[in-house]
Write a protein that holds these residues in place. Structure first.
Motif, PDB file in Angstrom:
ATOM      1  N   LEU A 144       0.697  -1.281   0.050  1.00 34.69           N
ATOM      2  CA  LEU A 144      -0.041   0.176  -0.057  1.00 34.69           C
ATOM      3  C   LEU A 144       0.915   1.352  -0.114  1.00 34.69           C
ATOM      4  O   LEU A 144       1.606   1.420   0.974  1.00 34.69           O
ATOM      5  N   PRO A 203       1.097   5.013   0.378  1.00 38.31           N
ATOM      6  CA  PRO A 203       0.295   6.168   0.802  1.00 38.31           C
ATOM      7  C   PRO A 203       0.138   7.348  -0.076  1.00 38.31           C
ATOM      8  O   PRO A 203       1.205   7.649  -0.562  1.00 38.31           O
ATOM      9  N   TYR A 222      -4.435   5.757  -0.570  1.00 33.05           N
ATOM     10  CA  TYR A 222      -3.481   5.205  -0.985  1.00 33.05           C
ATOM     11  C   TYR A 222      -3.396   5.715  -2.621  1.00 33.05           C
ATOM     12  O   TYR A 222      -4.467   5.597  -3.173  1.00 33.05           O
TER      13      TYR A 222
END
Length: 103
Positions: A7, A9, A57
């Motif tokens: 993931l 950000p 994300y």
């Protein structure tokens, strides 16, 4: 089956080159981990849940393996090379989550 989610950000200064990620990074990972990789795909963040809200994300990568052990055995020896490639497509520091796929 397990899914390894990476993931990336989102922030005001976050950058992510999805073309590089799809055309170069994911194929590199696939080549290095070999047959242990069941499937891989990428998501580009568009928006958050509320109108006008930014995506949490900027992007996500998802890798599917048969088990945590098969992921660790396939990924571990190549971790340095894979992580060194991050600077070629993002300026973010990703988080990783391993999940069990339930169907």
């Amino acid at each position: 089956m397990i899914k390894v989610s990476v993931l990336y950000p989102n922030s005001e200064n976050a950058t992510f080159d999805m073309d590089y990620y799809r055309a170069t990074h994911l194929p590199l990972v696939a080549e290095l981990v070999g047959k242990a990789l069941v499937s891989a795909h990428a998501d580009l963040g568009l928006a958050g849940g509320a109108p006008g809200q930014s995506a949490t994300y900027i992007a996500m990568g998802h890798l599917v393996f048969e088990s945590v052990e098969s992921f660790q055995q396939a990924f571990g020896p190549h971790q340095e090379v894979i992580l060194a490639d991050l600077v070629n497509f993002t300026n973010t520091q990703p988080s990783v989550q391993i999940s069990e796929i339930k169907q």
